[in-house]
Design a protein around this motif. Structure first.
Motif, PDB file in Angstrom:
ATOM      1  N   PRO A   1       7.086  -1.212   5.199  1.00 18.59           N
ATOM      2  CA  PRO A   1       8.472  -1.558   5.554  1.00 18.59           C
ATOM      3  C   PRO A   1       9.474  -1.232   4.448  1.00 18.59           C
ATOM      4  O   PRO A   1      10.106  -2.114   3.870  1.00 18.59           O
ATOM      5  CB  PRO A   1       8.392  -3.060   5.801  1.00 18.59           C
ATOM      6  N   MET A   2       9.613   0.042   4.126  1.00 17.74           N
ATOM      7  CA  MET A   2      10.571   0.447   3.099  1.00 17.74           C
ATOM      8  C   MET A   2      11.995   0.380   3.633  1.00 17.74           C
ATOM      9  O   MET A   2      12.231   0.457   4.838  1.00 17.74           O
ATOM     10  CB  MET A   2      10.275   1.879   2.631  1.00 17.74           C
ATOM     11  N   HIS A   3      12.940   0.241   2.713  1.00 14.79           N
ATOM     12  CA  HIS A   3      14.364   0.211   3.064  1.00 14.79           C
ATOM     13  C   HIS A   3      15.117   1.237   2.226  1.00 14.79           C
ATOM     14  O   HIS A   3      14.644   1.676   1.170  1.00 14.79           O
ATOM     15  CB  HIS A   3      14.943  -1.183   2.826  1.00 14.79           C
TER      16      HIS A   3
ATOM     17  N   GLN B   1       3.340   3.467  -4.565  1.00 13.42           N
ATOM     18  CA  GLN B   1       3.471   2.324  -5.458  1.00 13.42           C
ATOM     19  C   GLN B   1       4.851   2.325  -6.118  1.00 13.42           C
ATOM     20  O   GLN B   1       5.361   3.365  -6.513  1.00 13.42           O
ATOM     21  CB  GLN B   1       2.383   2.356  -6.531  1.00 13.42           C
ATOM     22  N   LEU B   2       5.430   1.132  -6.239  1.00 13.62           N
ATOM     23  CA  LEU B   2       6.753   1.010  -6.829  1.00 13.62           C
ATOM     24  C   LEU B   2       6.670   1.135  -8.350  1.00 13.62           C
ATOM     25  O   LEU B   2       5.877   0.451  -8.997  1.00 13.62           O
ATOM     26  CB  LEU B   2       7.372  -0.344  -6.457  1.00 13.62           C
TER      27      LEU B   2
ATOM     28  N   ALA C   1      11.840   9.864   3.235  1.00  5.65           N
ATOM     29  CA  ALA C   1      10.809   9.024   2.628  1.00  5.65           C
ATOM     30  C   ALA C   1      10.679   7.691   3.350  1.00  5.65           C
ATOM     31  O   ALA C   1       9.564   7.208   3.592  1.00  5.65           O
ATOM     32  CB  ALA C   1      11.127   8.799   1.155  1.00  5.65           C
ATOM     33  N   VAL C   2      11.811   7.096   3.704  1.00  6.11           N
ATOM     34  CA  VAL C   2      11.778   5.804   4.396  1.00  6.11           C
ATOM     35  C   VAL C   2      11.174   5.950   5.782  1.00  6.11           C
ATOM     36  O   VAL C   2      10.349   5.122   6.216  1.00  6.11           O
ATOM     37  CB  VAL C   2      13.196   5.202   4.467  1.00  6.11           C
ATOM     38  N   ARG C   3      11.536   7.005   6.483  1.00 10.59           N
ATOM     39  CA  ARG C   3      10.982   7.215   7.832  1.00 10.59           C
ATOM     40  C   ARG C   3       9.475   7.433   7.790  1.00 10.59           C
ATOM     41  O   ARG C   3       8.740   6.876   8.613  1.00 10.59           O
ATOM     42  CB  ARG C   3      11.687   8.402   8.496  1.00 10.59           C
TER      43      ARG C   3
END
Length: 321
Positions: free
Chosen positions: A295-297, A239-240, A285-287
């Motif tokens: 779909p994190m960037h 969660q952001l 973390a993104v991978r």
């Protein structure tokens, strides 16, 4: 296409004289372009290690969440004049202080952990061996009680506060490959047992503590003084966590007025494109998130939140008295 435009402080004249000794390690001058414009600080044209090489002592790399020197230098160059006093109430290894004394400003830092305050002291001494003319000092203590730490004579004397709250317990650290895989080190503020450190509080506790710090800073600011806070969100259990918005709320509770919101790039600008400079942990973390379908960037910037006191109205990007 990436638009990099100029930004200017509400107190800075439209065409200020350049200060040759106060230019950031990378990036140029910036001027406000109104409420619909975007103020971008090109602060990662060179990498963090390149910005720090020779300018900071070797032990500085051990801090898990260092501010880019160019971010501090840019804020100092554009919100202060030589001889002004700059404060960082959570100074870590002293990045704000080092860039201030190199720019001919005086500086004061507060640091909770003695490990980092010792390195900050070493960085200040190192800066003076390299010709820095400003004066600086570090106070070891809890900046939620900043008014009990800072000499009363400095009340109303601070021109600029530059700081950044901790981004939770998950920070960059160092990595070293080996036969057993990748080994992490220096990836925590302390051993995690000292709950007095804001990094180990939940978001509510973190922002409450930060509001206390900003309230003290507001008392120390001179009329027309400015507070610059860099912040970016992080993810907890997927969660952001919206730290920038929480910082704005903390500033309002501290009696400060938000006057600008800028972008400090953590990526380089090359041929109108952004070149990301992620840490190993960010890439990992993104991978992992993408493999799980999220779909994190990569993070390419930090929010720069600018506050002031005694500024009742903002109109068209300018302060109306």
């Amino acid at each position: 296409m990436v638009a990099v435009v100029e930004h200017r402080s509400p107190q800075e004249p439209a065409n200020p004289p350049d200060a040759p000794d106060a230019q950031p390690p990378s990036g140029g001058r910036h001027r406000s372009v109104g409420p619909d414009g975007l103020s971008v600080w090109a602060t990662a044209q060179s990498t963090g290690p390149v910005q720090r090489k020779g300018r900071y002592v070797a032990e500085s790399v051990k801090h898990p969440a260092r501010m880019l020197p160019a971010i501090a230098a840019h804020a100092i160059a554009h919100y202060t004049q030589p001889g002004d006093l700059v404060l960082d109430p959570m100074c870590g290894i002293g990045t704000t202080l080092v860039e201030a004394v190199h720019a001919g400003r005086d500086a004061l830092g507060i640091e909770y952990e003695s490990r980092w305050s010792d390195i900050a002291d070493a960085n200040i001494k190192h800066a003076h061996t390299r010709g820095a003319t400003g004066r600086a000092a570090v106070i070891r203590g809890d900046s939620t009680s900043i008014l009990s730490l800072v000499p009363a004579a400095l009340t109303g004397q601070v021109a600029l506060v530059v700081t950044s709250p901790p981004y939770g317990p998950t920070v960059h650290g160092l990595v070293e490959p080996g036969d057993g895989g990748v080994r992490k080190s220096d990836n925590t503020y302390n051993d995690g047992t000292d709950k007095g450190n804001l990094a180990y509080r939940d978001l509510t506790g973190l922002t409450d503590g930060f509001a206390q710090i900003l309230s003290g800073c507001a008392t120390l600011l001179r009329p027309g003084g400015v507070v610059v806070v860099t912040a970016r969100p992080w993810r907890k259990h997927g969660q952001l966590v919206d730290l920038p918005s929480a910082v704005i709320g903390a500033g309002l509770r501290a009696g400060l007025t938000p006057v600008d919101r800028c972008v400090a790039l953590l990526a380089a600008v090359r041929d109108d494109q952004l070149v990301a400079r992620p840490s190993f942990f960010q890439l990992q973390a993104v991978r992992k998130a993408r493999r799980a379908g999220t779909p994190m960037h990569l993070i390419a910037h930090e929010d720069v939140l600018v506050f002031a006191i005694g500024l009742p109205e903002i109109s068209g990007g300018e302060v109306v008295a």
